[in-house]
Scaffold this active site. Structure first.
Site, PDB file in Angstrom:
ATOM      1  N   ASN A  99     -45.472  -6.095  -4.572  1.00 51.20           N
ATOM      2  CA  ASN A  99     -46.759  -6.226  -4.687  1.00 51.20           C
ATOM      3  C   ASN A  99     -47.376  -7.865  -4.745  1.00 51.20           C
ATOM      4  OD1 ASN A  99     -47.134  -3.522  -4.395  1.00 51.20           O
ATOM      5  ND2 ASN A  99     -47.390  -3.348  -6.624  1.00 51.20           N
ATOM      6  N   VAL A 100     -48.512  -8.121  -4.218  1.00 52.71           N
ATOM      7  CA  VAL A 100     -48.835  -9.427  -4.107  1.00 52.71           C
ATOM      8  C   VAL A 100     -50.122  -9.718  -4.974  1.00 52.71           C
ATOM      9  CG1 VAL A 100     -47.915  -9.964  -2.064  1.00 52.71           C
ATOM     10  CG2 VAL A 100     -50.330  -9.264  -1.925  1.00 52.71           C
ATOM     11  N   ASP A 101     -50.344  -8.596  -6.114  1.00 57.75           N
ATOM     12  CA  ASP A 101     -51.552  -8.739  -6.579  1.00 57.75           C
ATOM     13  C   ASP A 101     -51.528  -9.479  -8.070  1.00 57.75           C
ATOM     14  OD1 ASP A 101     -50.418  -6.660  -8.078  1.00 57.75           O
ATOM     15  OD2 ASP A 101     -51.297  -5.054  -6.840  1.00 57.75           O
ATOM     16  N   HIS A 116     -42.646 -10.810  -2.385  1.00 62.13           N
ATOM     17  CA  HIS A 116     -43.542 -11.012  -1.366  1.00 62.13           C
ATOM     18  C   HIS A 116     -44.577 -12.146  -1.629  1.00 62.13           C
ATOM     19  CE1 HIS A 116     -42.103  -7.082   0.413  1.00 62.13           C
ATOM     20  NE2 HIS A 116     -41.118  -7.873   0.687  1.00 62.13           N
ATOM     21  N   CYS A 124     -50.413 -24.607   2.161  1.00 59.20           N
ATOM     22  CA  CYS A 124     -50.609 -25.514   3.507  1.00 59.20           C
ATOM     23  C   CYS A 124     -49.204 -25.442   4.052  1.00 59.20           C
ATOM     24  CB  CYS A 124     -51.019 -26.921   3.236  1.00 59.20           C
ATOM     25  SG  CYS A 124     -51.014 -27.980   4.743  1.00 59.20           S
ATOM     26  N   CYS A 127     -48.176 -29.572   4.481  1.00 60.08           N
ATOM     27  CA  CYS A 127     -47.334 -30.345   3.442  1.00 60.08           C
ATOM     28  C   CYS A 127     -47.144 -29.501   2.088  1.00 60.08           C
ATOM     29  CB  CYS A 127     -48.654 -31.420   2.837  1.00 60.08           C
ATOM     30  SG  CYS A 127     -50.229 -30.611   2.092  1.00 60.08           S
ATOM     31  N   ASN A 240     -41.635   8.138  -7.245  1.00 61.46           N
ATOM     32  CA  ASN A 240     -42.469   7.975  -6.228  1.00 61.46           C
ATOM     33  C   ASN A 240     -42.952   9.369  -5.455  1.00 61.46           C
ATOM     34  OD1 ASN A 240     -43.357   5.881  -4.150  1.00 61.46           O
ATOM     35  ND2 ASN A 240     -42.374   7.222  -2.782  1.00 61.46           N
ATOM     36  N   GLY A 242     -43.238  11.527  -2.534  1.00 69.25           N
ATOM     37  CA  GLY A 242     -42.945  11.608  -1.237  1.00 69.25           C
ATOM     38  C   GLY A 242     -41.579  10.890  -0.899  1.00 69.25           C
ATOM     39  N   CYS A 258     -47.159   7.860 -11.109  1.00 69.02           N
ATOM     40  CA  CYS A 258     -46.460   6.870 -11.849  1.00 69.02           C
ATOM     41  C   CYS A 258     -46.979   6.683 -13.257  1.00 69.02           C
ATOM     42  CB  CYS A 258     -46.547   5.546 -11.054  1.00 69.02           C
ATOM     43  SG  CYS A 258     -45.642   5.348  -9.351  1.00 69.02           S
TER      44      CYS A 258
END
Length: 267
Positions: A99-101, A116, A124, A127, A240, A242, A258
């Site tokens: 996750n990126v949260d 991730h 940037c 630079c 999980n 499924g 979960c």
């Protein structure tokens, strides 16, 4: 009788936990896949399209302008809190999140690798300067008056469901070098930095069990660590709903919610 999940966690002395989007849905952040591991919606933008096409960047940042405020307000839920409690107990080798949260860190977890990257940072590509996403939000607003008042549905990872003519949308450049700005996250088609992968493998070699929480593992960048664990003979389990890509490698799978399942362990 002790539930298999509780027993699995309690037996581990150096537990490696890998988390995915299913951890954050209860915080109001939608996921991409259904219980069969298939896309629920159009797959996210690729690295190649973002880097190579002005129109793709305009569309991405216009939708992000609308989606970021709701994403930024998301708060940790019971899953994040339970995993922070697991770390506090002293038997967690690593919490690796796809996750990126940043919600694991907000819940108190410290021993985290963001596989991730993090959406609250902007990078940037010229630079390498990093800056806060919240500051970039203000620059987007100032460059595009009125856009933030448009109506759009919420979508995964700070995106928004908006379809319109994006050709007039202005994407600011890096204030330091004029370079192209990108969220500091790994897009589809982009490689996870090599040194980050090496750090994860170092932790995996010290682990004695692997628990997958809220991930179908359909993305290879995460699945490879479960493959490596199974090859090394480590027990692997999943919490999980499924299908997962690693079903044939699992000691068992718990398909409960979960937060509910982990709350039972905390209790």
């Amino acid at each position: 009788m002790t539930p298999p999940l509780t027993d699995f966690i309690d037996r581990a002395q150096r537990l490696f936990v890998l988390t995915g989007a299913g951890c954050s849905t209860a915080s109001g952040i939608p996921d991409y896949r259904d219980t069969d591991g298939q896309w629920k919606r159009t797959p996210p933008v690729t690295y190649q399209a973002f880097m190579g096409e002005v129109a793709t960047r305009q569309r991405y940042w216009a939708r992000s302008l609308l989606g970021w405020p709701r994403f930024g307000l998301a708060r940790p839920n019971g899953t994040h809190q339970a995993l922070a409690a697991l770390e506090a107990r002293g038997t967690l080798e690593l919490l690796l999140t796809q996750n990126v949260d940043g919600l694991h860190q907000r819940a108190g977890s410290q021993n985290v690798i963001d596989l991730h990257g993090r959406l609250d940072q902007v990078r940037c590509m010229g630079c390498e300067r990093r800056s806060e996403r919240e500051a970039f939000q203000q620059r987007l607003r100032e460059a595009n008056p009125g856009w933030d008042a448009l109506e759009a549905g919420i979508a995964p990872d700070g995106d928004a469901d908006l379809e319109t003519d994006f050709s007039a949308f202005v994407v600011p450049d890096c204030p330091q070098c004029g370079g192209l700005l990108k969220p500091d996250v790994v897009f589809f088609g982009e490689n996870v930095p090599r040194e980050r992968v090496a750090r994860v493998h170092d932790h995996l070699q010290r682990a004695d069990a692997v628990l997958v929480v809220g991930s179908s593992l359909m993305v290879y960048s995460g699945f490879r660590f479960v493959q490596a664990a199974a090859k090394a003979g480590l027990p692997v389990a999943a919490l999980n709903r499924g299908r997962t890509r690693a079903d044939d490698l699992l000691q068992f799978k718990d398909e409960r919610d979960c937060a509910d399942a982990l709350a039972g362990w905390v209790a």
